[in-house]
Design an enzyme around this catalytic site. Structure first.
Site, PDB file in Angstrom:
ATOM      1  N   ARG A 143       0.833  -1.214   0.000  1.00 55.28           N
ATOM      2  CA  ARG A 143       0.000   0.000   0.000  1.00 55.28           C
ATOM      3  C   ARG A 143       0.869   1.266   0.000  1.00 55.28           C
ATOM      4  O   ARG A 143       0.454   2.296   0.530  1.00 55.28           O
ATOM      5  CB  ARG A 143      -0.958   0.023   1.194  1.00 55.28           C
ATOM      6  CG  ARG A 143      -1.892  -1.170   1.274  1.00 55.28           C
ATOM      7  CD  ARG A 143      -2.842  -1.266   0.092  1.00 55.28           C
ATOM      8  NE  ARG A 143      -3.706  -2.423   0.239  1.00 55.28           N
ATOM      9  CZ  ARG A 143      -3.428  -3.638  -0.246  1.00 55.28           C
ATOM     10  NH1 ARG A 143      -2.307  -3.833  -0.909  1.00 55.28           N
ATOM     11  NH2 ARG A 143      -4.254  -4.635  -0.065  1.00 55.28           N
ATOM     12  N   SER A 194     -11.644  -1.082   3.022  1.00 58.30           N
ATOM     13  CA  SER A 194     -10.733  -1.426   4.122  1.00 58.30           C
ATOM     14  C   SER A 194     -10.108  -0.159   4.690  1.00 58.30           C
ATOM     15  O   SER A 194      -9.375   0.537   3.993  1.00 58.30           O
ATOM     16  CB  SER A 194      -9.644  -2.376   3.619  1.00 58.30           C
ATOM     17  OG  SER A 194     -10.211  -3.578   3.152  1.00 58.30           O
ATOM     18  N   GLU A 250      -5.297   2.872   6.129  1.00 58.68           N
ATOM     19  CA  GLU A 250      -4.984   2.846   4.704  1.00 58.68           C
ATOM     20  C   GLU A 250      -5.541   4.107   4.058  1.00 58.68           C
ATOM     21  O   GLU A 250      -5.060   4.574   3.031  1.00 58.68           O
ATOM     22  CB  GLU A 250      -5.598   1.595   4.073  1.00 58.68           C
ATOM     23  CG  GLU A 250      -5.344   1.411   2.611  1.00 58.68           C
ATOM     24  CD  GLU A 250      -5.893   0.098   2.094  1.00 58.68           C
ATOM     25  OE1 GLU A 250      -6.265   0.055   0.899  1.00 58.68           O
ATOM     26  OE2 GLU A 250      -5.971  -0.889   2.860  1.00 58.68           O
TER      27      GLU A 250
END
Length: 334
Positions: A160, A234, A330
């Site tokens: 990520r 998420s 995230e």
């Protein structure tokens, strides 16, 4: 080119937060991107660059300029490359690639957001990451207005992560992303419950379209539709821990799921830890944790960004106390 003052960003973030910005710019081709770059390098206002808003949490009005790509279009080159405009919806490009007989993106089906964001965020799901497929990224440099291009390695992709999130942040306007795909379908089935879902459907050797539909079905079963319930998918990254830390936790939690990263590291699902802390389905005011997937924080109606941040902080504290692990959002919090 769109150029609006005092603009609502409610339609540009999937949490549905009604924050505003002082100015909103949207470019549709390279020439407009160069014009936007000139505006940005000559203004004293701060600016941020967004995609589809599926990885964004707004906690306040933004007293600056918000920039977004609306570059559309795609083409196939050299029998394996797919070049996509940064403003294309990423999932549309997954569907398009499969229909054209170009494979590799199937496990990334239904991930929200734009193509440009896939290169910034290194999106991933079910054992596949964008970095596995991105060949190069095209952009306009804000400081000079000149076009530039980088190969995969230059972007320094990690879990990520990319240089676009760090030392390259707000320095470039991404215009296109080139993915390297295959004309031969090789399914990736060994992550999560893909095989179990295929077995339930009676499928032993899935086609690319069947795998895509299975991924979509799995995601729809546990993730809320942002058009109905505000969310950013998420919310937390799955932490990667040392083998020593993993073995320490495995001795305490025999049923703890985990995924091998390399010989020294293991990935532990943040959603599992959040669930173990009793957060799945719980609420704090107008913000809550989705009852089917603890990794997803939701806007139950009228929540502010600050309320969602408060929920995030409470979850982080509980996970740290129980497992001794820091979990990080995230989502880009502004």
């Amino acid at each position: 080119m769109k150029d609006f003052a005092d603009y609502s960003l409610k339609g540009h973030n999937t949490f549905g937060i009604d924050a505003r910005c002082r100015r909103f710019l949207e470019f549709e081709d390279d020439q407009e991107a160069m014009t936007v770059a000139e505006i940005l390098r000559t203004t004293e206002l701060p600016y941020i660059i967004i995609g589809g808003g599926s990885n964004l949490l707004l906690t306040r009005d933004f007293e600056g300029i918000v920039v977004r790509s609306a570059i559309k279009g795609h083409c196939f080159e050299d029998g394996y490359r797919m070049v996509c405009g940064s403003g294309e919806t990423f999932d549309d490009m997954v569907a398009t690639s499969i229909e054209a007989g170009y494979y590799g993106l199937e496990n990334l089906s239904l991930i929200p957001g734009d193509v440009g964001a896939s290169a910034v965020q290194n999106i991933g799901a079910y054992g596949v990451e964008a970095k596995d497929l991105i060949l190069c990224v095209w952009a306009i440099e804000i400081a000079t207005g000149k076009p530039c291009m980088w190969g995969n390695k230059e972007c320094e992709y990690g879990y990520r992560q990319s240089r676009f999130k760090h030392d390259w942040k707000n320095r470039y306007l991404i215009t296109r992303v080139t993915y390297g795909l295959s004309r031969t379908f090789e399914p990736h089935l060994d992550y999560g419950n893909i095989r179990a879902e295929l077995k339930r459907k009676g499928i032993t050797e899935p086609t690319a379209q069947q795998l895509r539909q299975t991924i979509i079905d799995i995601r729809n079963a546990k993730l809320p539709d942002p058009k109905v319930t505000g969310n950013a998918g998420s919310f937390f990254m799955n932490p990667v821990v040392s083998r020593e830390k993993y073995e320490e936790l495995a001795a305490q939690f025999a049923d703890m799921p985990h995924y091998k990263v390399d010989e020294q590291h293991e990935k532990i699902p943040a959603g599992w830890m959040i669930d173990q802390c009793g957060w799945k389905g719980r609420t704090m005011g107008r913000a809550g944790v989705h009852p089917k997937q603890a990794l997803v924080l939701v806007n139950l109606g009228g929540a502010t960004g600050s309320e969602i941040v408060a929920l995030c902080t409470a979850i982080q504290q509980d996970v740290k106390a129980k497992f001794g692990i820091d979990i990080h959002p995230e989502v880009n919090i502004i």
